[in-house]
Scaffold this active site. Structure first.
Site, PDB file in Angstrom:
ATOM      1  N   LYS A  93     -15.671   0.130  21.626  1.00 39.63           N
ATOM      2  CA  LYS A  93     -15.242   1.483  21.255  1.00 39.63           C
ATOM      3  C   LYS A  93     -15.867   1.992  19.957  1.00 39.63           C
ATOM      4  O   LYS A  93     -16.061   3.186  19.798  1.00 39.63           O
ATOM      5  CB  LYS A  93     -13.716   1.550  21.154  1.00 39.63           C
ATOM      6  N   GLU A 115      -5.889  10.750  19.851  1.00 41.14           N
ATOM      7  CA  GLU A 115      -4.697  10.079  20.351  1.00 41.14           C
ATOM      8  C   GLU A 115      -5.069   8.614  20.581  1.00 41.14           C
ATOM      9  O   GLU A 115      -6.235   8.265  20.649  1.00 41.14           O
ATOM     10  CB  GLU A 115      -4.257  10.690  21.682  1.00 41.14           C
ATOM     11  N   SER A 381     -16.284  -6.328  27.166  1.00 38.26           N
ATOM     12  CA  SER A 381     -16.077  -5.149  26.316  1.00 38.26           C
ATOM     13  C   SER A 381     -15.319  -5.413  25.021  1.00 38.26           C
ATOM     14  O   SER A 381     -15.461  -4.670  24.058  1.00 38.26           O
ATOM     15  CB  SER A 381     -15.358  -4.057  27.117  1.00 38.26           C
TER      16      SER A 381
HETATM   17  C1  LIG Z   1     -10.257   0.660  25.695  1.00 43.82           C
HETATM   18  C2  LIG Z   1     -10.879  -0.545  26.253  1.00 43.82           C
HETATM   19  C3  LIG Z   1     -11.393  -0.571  27.564  1.00 43.82           C
HETATM   20  C4  LIG Z   1     -11.249   0.579  28.525  1.00 43.82           C
HETATM   21  O1  LIG Z   1     -11.950   1.707  28.196  1.00 43.82           O
HETATM   22  P1  LIG Z   1     -13.245   2.191  28.991  1.00 43.82           P
HETATM   23  O2  LIG Z   1     -13.449   3.553  28.479  1.00 43.82           O
HETATM   24  O3  LIG Z   1     -12.930   2.133  30.445  1.00 43.82           O
HETATM   25  O4  LIG Z   1     -14.344   1.270  28.625  1.00 43.82           O
HETATM   26  C5  LIG Z   1     -12.038  -1.718  27.997  1.00 43.82           C
HETATM   27  N1  LIG Z   1     -12.154  -2.795  27.205  1.00 43.82           N
HETATM   28  C6  LIG Z   1     -11.659  -2.821  25.952  1.00 43.82           C
HETATM   29  C7  LIG Z   1     -11.819  -4.053  25.149  1.00 43.82           C
HETATM   30  C8  LIG Z   1     -11.008  -1.698  25.430  1.00 43.82           C
HETATM   31  O5  LIG Z   1     -10.516  -1.734  24.180  1.00 43.82           O
END
Ligand SMILES: *Cc1c(COP(=O)(O)O)cnc(C)c1O
Length: 399
Positions: A93, A115, A381
């Site tokens: 993010k 938000e 992610s």
């Molecule tokens: C917020 C988040 C997501 C989901 O958000 P996307 O916009 O679908 O990528 C996925 N993985 C992590 C670690 C997150 O913090």
């Protein structure tokens, strides 16, 4: 899919029939200003070189691509991870938050407003605000504030103001409304920073573009390691930003299969999952058109996932288009498969994944059975530190 980025989205922000901008005129004026600024400023040499320097020296990019030796031996295929868990603040993010905040700085804005649901976007944006010396105001439902205490504390330590939202269900949807209202009070000095590839144009495009770095790095790193491209790329899909980032580099490589993994939760009954692509119908949510989990009246349905970052009743418009074009396969993983994958990766590789990312790992393990000769690149992610107490309290430790 050739010439992709020259043709998608359209000037009005449409990805096929999805996306666009369905908002009140006053807000539309502000969005148009942000769109114009984005096209002029973000393509300038100065902006690009500053963002590049931030990514290298502050975020610690490039993040590595890692081959999972022990997991691969057990699962059957060759599994690789793009390590966004090692991006500063522990998830992908920050890639778009630093981009959005840098744009805010160029525009002379003083305050970032957003938000947050689980608090991950709030923490990333508070991090970016601290870096640039901007004010930061995060709107969060009271229910989420109680549930996500550590992230609330992190935001406050970073100097952000957390605004509790106490109406309705007191969760993400109300927080979005509250943040939009706050933004409209003073759009000259503040900017709204969305947390995924959702919302009105230009956000789905802008957030995707800031996340493209993940795919560009991963494609090059994977090729350097193996001499070829991956057979499969897998990413979890909530709003869809981490998936959009890594898929973007492979869209024109027809030989690479792309897999977006939605949260199947406890069951396929309404309220037990958040598979917006699989079960949603075309509708409008938060100012854009996409597949929405909704009732006959167009009210968003309740959603659930063990990973709070994935429980959104809509999905990014670009994903809706890629689904229709059959360029990306949208599949899902249950809570149970996700928890198993969480422990599997922790114990076989020494990497504790976020519950969101564990959905992608779970699907990679599942597809390994039929793809023993193939390689699978998973976008990891985020890291799982935020989830450890929840998992151990609710699911216990395996033998
Ligand atoms: C917020 C988040 C997501 C989901 O958000 P996307 O916009 O679908 O990528 C996925 N993985 C992590 C670690 C997150 O913090």
């Amino acid at each position: 899919m050739s010439n992709y980025f020259k043709t998608v989205p359209t000037k009005e922000g449409f990805f096929g029939e999805y996306g666009g901008s369905f908002i009140p005129p006053q807000l539309q004026e502000e969005m148009d200003k942000i769109t114009d600024a984005y096209f002029s400023i973000s393509k300038s040499h100065e902006f690009i070189s500053e963002l590049r320097s931030i990514r290298k020296h502050f975020q610690g990019r490039p993040t590595p691509v890692y081959f999972c030796k022990r997991l691969s031996e057990k699962a059957g295929s060759r599994i690789y991870l793009k390590r966004e868990d090692l991006n500063h603040s522990g998830a992908h993010k920050l890639n778009h938050c630093m981009g959005e905040a840098l744009l805010a700085k160029y525009l002379g804005k003083k305050k970032l407003i957003a938000e947050t649901g689980a608090g991950q976007h709030g923490v990333a944006l508070a991090t970016a605000a601290a870096y640039f010396g901007l004010e930061c105001e995060i709107h969060m439902g009271e229910v989420d504030i109680k549930k996500e205490h550590p992230n609330v504390v992190r935001m406050k330590i970073l100097g952000a103001k957390v605004v509790p939202v106490s109406h309705g269900l007191k969760t993400l949807k109300e927080a979005v409304d509250s943040a939009f209202e706050a933004y409209l009070v003073d759009p000259i000095n503040s900017i709204y920073c969305i947390g995924s590839v959702v919302g009105p144009h230009p956000f789905p495009m802008m957030v995707r573009d800031f996340q493209r770095v993940v795919g560009i790095e991963a494609r090059e790193q994977f090729y350097e390691m193996t001499g070829e491209l991956p057979d499969n790329v897998v990413a979890c899909v909530g709003g869809g930003s981490n998936a959009a980032g890594i898929f973007s580099a492979f869209l024109e490589d027809d030989e690479v299969s792309l897999w977006g993994v939605e949260p199947a939760g406890r069951s396929y009954q309404i309220g037990d999952h958040a598979c917006s692509m699989k079960f949603g119908t075309t509708g409008i949510i938060h100012g854009f058109k996409c597949k929405v989990l909704q009732d006959e009246k167009g009210e968003p349905s309740p959603v659930y996932s063990v990973a709070s970052g994935l429980d959104y009743p809509g999905v990014g418009p670009e994903h809706c288009m890629l689904n229709e074009k059959k360029r990306v396969n949208y599949v899902d993983a249950t809570d149970k498969e996700t928890i198993d994958a969480f422990y599997e990766l922790s114990r076989l590789e020494g990497i504790i994944p976020a519950l969101e990312s564990s959905h992608a790992v779970a699907y990679a393990i599942k597809m390994s059975k039929e793809k023993k000769r193939e390689s699978i690149l998973v976008n990891l992610s985020g890291r799982g530190d935020k989830d450890i107490d929840f998992i151990v309290d609710n699911y216990g430790l395996p033998e």
